[in-house]
Scaffold this motif. Structure first.
Motif, PDB file in Angstrom:
ATOM      1  N   SER A   1      -3.935  11.276  15.690  1.00 35.89           N
ATOM      2  CA  SER A   1      -3.641  10.268  14.667  1.00 35.89           C
ATOM      3  C   SER A   1      -4.730  10.279  13.608  1.00 35.89           C
ATOM      4  N   ARG A   2      -4.323  10.096  12.366  1.00 35.17           N
ATOM      5  CA  ARG A   2      -5.281  10.137  11.271  1.00 35.17           C
ATOM      6  C   ARG A   2      -5.204   8.867  10.433  1.00 35.17           C
ATOM      7  N   ASP A   3      -6.204   8.022  10.616  1.00 39.34           N
ATOM      8  CA  ASP A   3      -6.421   6.882   9.730  1.00 39.34           C
ATOM      9  C   ASP A   3      -5.225   5.926   9.679  1.00 39.34           C
ATOM     10  N   VAL A   4      -4.797   5.549  10.870  1.00 35.41           N
ATOM     11  CA  VAL A   4      -3.622   4.693  11.040  1.00 35.41           C
ATOM     12  C   VAL A   4      -3.990   3.380  11.729  1.00 35.41           C
TER      13      VAL A   4
ATOM     14  N   GLN B   1       0.813  -1.219   0.000  1.00 39.21           N
ATOM     15  CA  GLN B   1       0.000   0.000   0.000  1.00 39.21           C
ATOM     16  C   GLN B   1       0.848   1.272   0.000  1.00 39.21           C
ATOM     17  N   TYR B   2       2.013   1.223   0.696  1.00 42.81           N
ATOM     18  CA  TYR B   2       2.823   2.432   0.797  1.00 42.81           C
ATOM     19  C   TYR B   2       4.154   2.302   0.050  1.00 42.81           C
ATOM     20  N   ALA B   3       4.128   1.606  -1.090  1.00 42.11           N
ATOM     21  CA  ALA B   3       5.255   1.704  -2.027  1.00 42.11           C
ATOM     22  C   ALA B   3       5.302   3.177  -2.461  1.00 42.11           C
TER      23      ALA B   3
ATOM     24  N   PHE C   1      -0.239  15.030   2.504  1.00 46.71           N
ATOM     25  CA  PHE C   1      -1.249  14.194   3.181  1.00 46.71           C
ATOM     26  C   PHE C   1      -1.506  12.870   2.468  1.00 46.71           C
ATOM     27  N   VAL C   2      -1.807  11.876   3.305  1.00 50.37           N
ATOM     28  CA  VAL C   2      -2.180  10.552   2.805  1.00 50.37           C
ATOM     29  C   VAL C   2      -3.458  10.115   3.525  1.00 50.37           C
ATOM     30  N   SER C   3      -4.338  11.056   3.749  1.00 49.30           N
ATOM     31  CA  SER C   3      -5.614  10.724   4.408  1.00 49.30           C
ATOM     32  C   SER C   3      -6.674  11.713   3.937  1.00 49.30           C
ATOM     33  N   PRO C   4      -7.939  11.303   4.027  1.00 52.08           N
ATOM     34  CA  PRO C   4      -9.014  12.131   3.465  1.00 52.08           C
ATOM     35  C   PRO C   4      -9.097  13.517   4.103  1.00 52.08           C
TER      36      PRO C   4
ATOM     37  N   VAL D   1       0.722   9.964  15.631  1.00 49.61           N
ATOM     38  CA  VAL D   1       0.954   8.527  15.448  1.00 49.61           C
ATOM     39  C   VAL D   1       0.640   8.139  13.996  1.00 49.61           C
ATOM     40  N   GLY D   2       1.629   7.567  13.315  1.00 45.59           N
ATOM     41  CA  GLY D   2       1.462   7.243  11.890  1.00 45.59           C
ATOM     42  C   GLY D   2       1.459   8.536  11.088  1.00 45.59           C
ATOM     43  N   CYS D   3       2.543   9.296  11.244  1.00 46.56           N
ATOM     44  CA  CYS D   3       2.580  10.677  10.719  1.00 46.56           C
ATOM     45  C   CYS D   3       2.613  10.746   9.202  1.00 46.56           C
TER      46      CYS D   3
ATOM     47  N   ILE E   1       5.685   9.565  14.511  1.00 41.97           N
ATOM     48  CA  ILE E   1       6.241   8.206  14.410  1.00 41.97           C
ATOM     49  C   ILE E   1       5.528   7.494  13.280  1.00 41.97           C
ATOM     50  N   ASP E   2       6.284   6.738  12.484  1.00 37.17           N
ATOM     51  CA  ASP E   2       5.661   5.973  11.399  1.00 37.17           C
ATOM     52  C   ASP E   2       6.476   4.710  11.130  1.00 37.17           C
ATOM     53  N   LEU E   3       5.764   3.656  10.762  1.00 41.24           N
ATOM     54  CA  LEU E   3       6.411   2.358  10.510  1.00 41.24           C
ATOM     55  C   LEU E   3       6.883   2.202   9.065  1.00 41.24           C
ATOM     56  N   SER E   4       6.457   3.103   8.187  1.00 38.00           N
ATOM     57  CA  SER E   4       6.874   2.988   6.780  1.00 38.00           C
ATOM     58  C   SER E   4       8.128   3.819   6.541  1.00 38.00           C
ATOM     59  N   LYS E   5       9.193   3.151   6.094  1.00 32.44           N
ATOM     60  CA  LYS E   5      10.440   3.884   5.805  1.00 32.44           C
ATOM     61  C   LYS E   5      10.251   4.780   4.587  1.00 32.44           C
TER      62      LYS E   5
ATOM     63  N   GLY F   1       9.308   3.899  13.606  1.00 34.45           N
ATOM     64  CA  GLY F   1       8.985   2.972  14.692  1.00 34.45           C
ATOM     65  C   GLY F   1       7.542   2.521  14.633  1.00 34.45           C
ATOM     66  N   ASP F   2       7.263   1.545  15.500  1.00 32.07           N
ATOM     67  CA  ASP F   2       5.929   0.955  15.581  1.00 32.07           C
ATOM     68  C   ASP F   2       5.184   1.630  16.731  1.00 32.07           C
ATOM     69  N   CYS F   3       3.953   2.043  16.474  1.00 36.89           N
ATOM     70  CA  CYS F   3       3.216   2.752  17.529  1.00 36.89           C
ATOM     71  C   CYS F   3       2.812   1.841  18.680  1.00 36.89           C
ATOM     72  N   LEU F   4       3.081   0.555  18.569  1.00 30.00           N
ATOM     73  CA  LEU F   4       2.847  -0.331  19.718  1.00 30.00           C
ATOM     74  C   LEU F   4       4.016  -0.275  20.694  1.00 30.00           C
TER      75      LEU F   4
ATOM     76  N   HIS G   1      -4.627  -0.329  10.643  1.00 26.83           N
ATOM     77  CA  HIS G   1      -3.556  -1.293  10.368  1.00 26.83           C
ATOM     78  C   HIS G   1      -3.215  -2.154  11.585  1.00 26.83           C
ATOM     79  N   ILE G   2      -3.719  -1.797  12.760  1.00 21.20           N
ATOM     80  CA  ILE G   2      -3.260  -2.440  14.004  1.00 21.20           C
ATOM     81  C   ILE G   2      -4.267  -3.485  14.482  1.00 21.20           C
ATOM     82  N   GLU G   3      -3.796  -4.700  14.622  1.00 21.32           N
ATOM     83  CA  GLU G   3      -4.704  -5.765  15.073  1.00 21.32           C
ATOM     84  C   GLU G   3      -5.003  -5.647  16.572  1.00 21.32           C
TER      85      GLU G   3
HETATM   86  C1  LIG Z   1      -3.420   6.279   5.654  1.00 23.68           C
HETATM   87  S1  LIG Z   1      -1.782   6.645   6.141  1.00 23.68           S
HETATM   88  C2  LIG Z   1      -2.062   8.170   7.022  1.00 23.68           C
HETATM   89  C3  LIG Z   1      -0.803   9.000   7.169  1.00 23.68           C
HETATM   90  C4  LIG Z   1      -0.983  10.319   7.913  1.00 23.68           C
HETATM   91  N1  LIG Z   1      -1.548  10.107   9.232  1.00 23.68           N
HETATM   92  C5  LIG Z   1      -1.848  11.277   7.139  1.00 23.68           C
HETATM   93  O1  LIG Z   1      -2.926  11.650   7.649  1.00 23.68           O
HETATM   94  O2  LIG Z   1      -1.454  11.695   6.046  1.00 23.68           O
HETATM   95  C6  LIG Z   1      -1.491   5.465   7.461  1.00 23.68           C
HETATM   96  C7  LIG Z   1      -0.080   5.570   8.062  1.00 23.68           C
HETATM   97  O3  LIG Z   1       0.009   4.670   9.183  1.00 23.68           O
HETATM   98  C8  LIG Z   1       1.337   4.152   9.212  1.00 23.68           C
HETATM   99  N2  LIG Z   1       1.361   2.956  10.072  1.00 23.68           N
HETATM  100  C9  LIG Z   1       0.749   1.764   9.857  1.00 23.68           C
HETATM  101  N3  LIG Z   1       0.999   0.908  10.867  1.00 23.68           N
HETATM  102  C10 LIG Z   1       1.783   1.578  11.753  1.00 23.68           C
HETATM  103  C11 LIG Z   1       2.376   1.237  13.004  1.00 23.68           C
HETATM  104  N4  LIG Z   1       2.204   0.021  13.538  1.00 23.68           N
HETATM  105  N5  LIG Z   1       3.127   2.169  13.642  1.00 23.68           N
HETATM  106  C12 LIG Z   1       3.298   3.395  13.101  1.00 23.68           C
HETATM  107  N6  LIG Z   1       2.766   3.784  11.920  1.00 23.68           N
HETATM  108  C13 LIG Z   1       2.020   2.892  11.248  1.00 23.68           C
HETATM  109  C14 LIG Z   1       1.593   3.891   7.737  1.00 23.68           C
HETATM  110  O4  LIG Z   1       2.935   3.687   7.465  1.00 23.68           O
HETATM  111  C15 LIG Z   1       1.022   5.160   7.107  1.00 23.68           C
HETATM  112  O5  LIG Z   1       1.975   6.192   7.033  1.00 23.68           O
END
Ligand SMILES: C[S@@+](CC[C@H](N)C(=O)[O-])C[C@H]1O[C@@H](n2cnc3c(N)ncnc32)[C@H](O)[C@@H]1O
Length: 258
Positions: free
Chosen positions: A126-129, A16-18, A33-36, A60-62, A82-86, A110-113, A132-134
């Motif tokens: 946090s916006r729409d992140v 998804q984040y290639a 931005f990557v969110s609505p 979180v998930g910036c 913080i974001d998990l995608s390099k 890093g991982d937000c967990l 992804h978290i179970e």
């Molecule tokens: C839909 S994008 C939203 C990005 C940003 N919040 C925005 O509004 O533009 C979701 C983001 O969550 C990040 N993400 C997913 N799982 C994550 C985790 N476990 N820890 C930190 N970031 C994570 C993704 O890498 C991605 O950048």
């Protein structure tokens, strides 16, 4: 994803984040931005928190840093992202240098967990992140621990209606590896973690109107016909899923008691 269905950096960065996908999302959602809703809704949501200048916020998930740039520039806040995608962070750090905001913002991979500043933040945004978290219980506990007493939590996330879901919605959720909750179930998880003043709002109508105006933007993008058709179709599919009630957009706020 790994065995526990937990999302990994490799999964995000290769699918998804290639980088090409990130740039396509950004072209539609708006610069940084990557969110609505892009910058417009960000100003509105950050404004709701009524934070004093110099407050410390964790984004979180910036992603590409759009929210952090608004918080630092328009609201005079200090932000850790913080974001998990390099892939996301590489672009976010280039933008940070270009915007000249390194004094107020720090982006970290890093991982937000696995948050490591207990009791430090005045607010977590946090916006729409979290889709992804179970393990949302672990996630919300980690957020709670990172806030100072009296600190605020504000986030939007993809949510869902009650099951059974339509076949296309189930296929979409499986394909993305999303873990979604209904809004009331989500609010209960937040309360169980110890948060007070838990409030939520179903903002799916807003989601639909944003998606519809995004379709005009897609029509004006400089894309080859095939790419445009695919992008338009994926946005139309989101509108159908949201109108059916399966896909929902939720806004949540809560406070850590003093
Ligand atoms: C839909 S994008 C939203 C990005 C940003 N919040 C925005 O509004 O533009 C979701 C983001 O969550 C990040 N993400 C997913 N799982 C994550 C985790 N476990 N820890 C930190 N970031 C994570 C993704 O890498 C991605 O950048």
């Amino acid at each position: 994803m790994n065995h526990s269905n937990q999302v990994t950096q490799e999964f995000l960065d290769s699918a998804q984040y290639a980088t090409a996908s990130i740039l396509r999302y950004e072209a539609v959602y708006g610069e940084d931005f990557v969110s609505p809703g892009g910058r417009e809704i960000t100003i509105e949501l950050v404004g709701r928190m009524k934070l004093a200048p110099e407050s410390r916020v964790l984004d979180v998930g910036c992603g590409l840093g759009g929210s952090a740039f608004v918080m630092a520039r328009d609201f005079n806040l200090r932000v850790d992202g913080i974001d998990l995608s390099k892939n996301m962070l590489a672009i976010a750090n280039e933008k940070l240098a270009a915007h000249g905001l390194s004094e107020r913002i720090n982006f970290k991979w890093g991982d937000c967990l696995e948050l490591d500043r207990p009791g430090y933040y005045d607010a977590i945004y946090s916006r729409d992140v979290f889709l992804h978290i179970e393990d949302k219980t672990r996630l919300i506990s980690a957020l709670y621990a990172s806030l100072r007493p009296g600190g605020q939590l504000l986030f939007t996330d993809y949510c869902c209606g009650k099951k059974p879901w339509s076949e296309p919605f189930s296929a979409y959720v499986d394909d993305r590896g999303y873990i979604l909750h209904t809004l009331p179930d989500y609010a209960e998880l937040i309360s169980k973690a110890g948060f007070e003043q838990v409030e939520y709002q179903d903002i799916t109508d807003r989601f639909i109107s944003i998606l519809q105006s995004d379709l005009n933007k897609i029509a004006a993008l400089d894309l080859v016909d095939m790419d445009r058709a695919n992008l338009e179709q994926s946005w139309r599919d989101k509108v159908v899923r949201a109108k059916s009630g399966d896909q929902r957009w939720g806004m949540f706020s809560a406070v850590k008691g003093s």
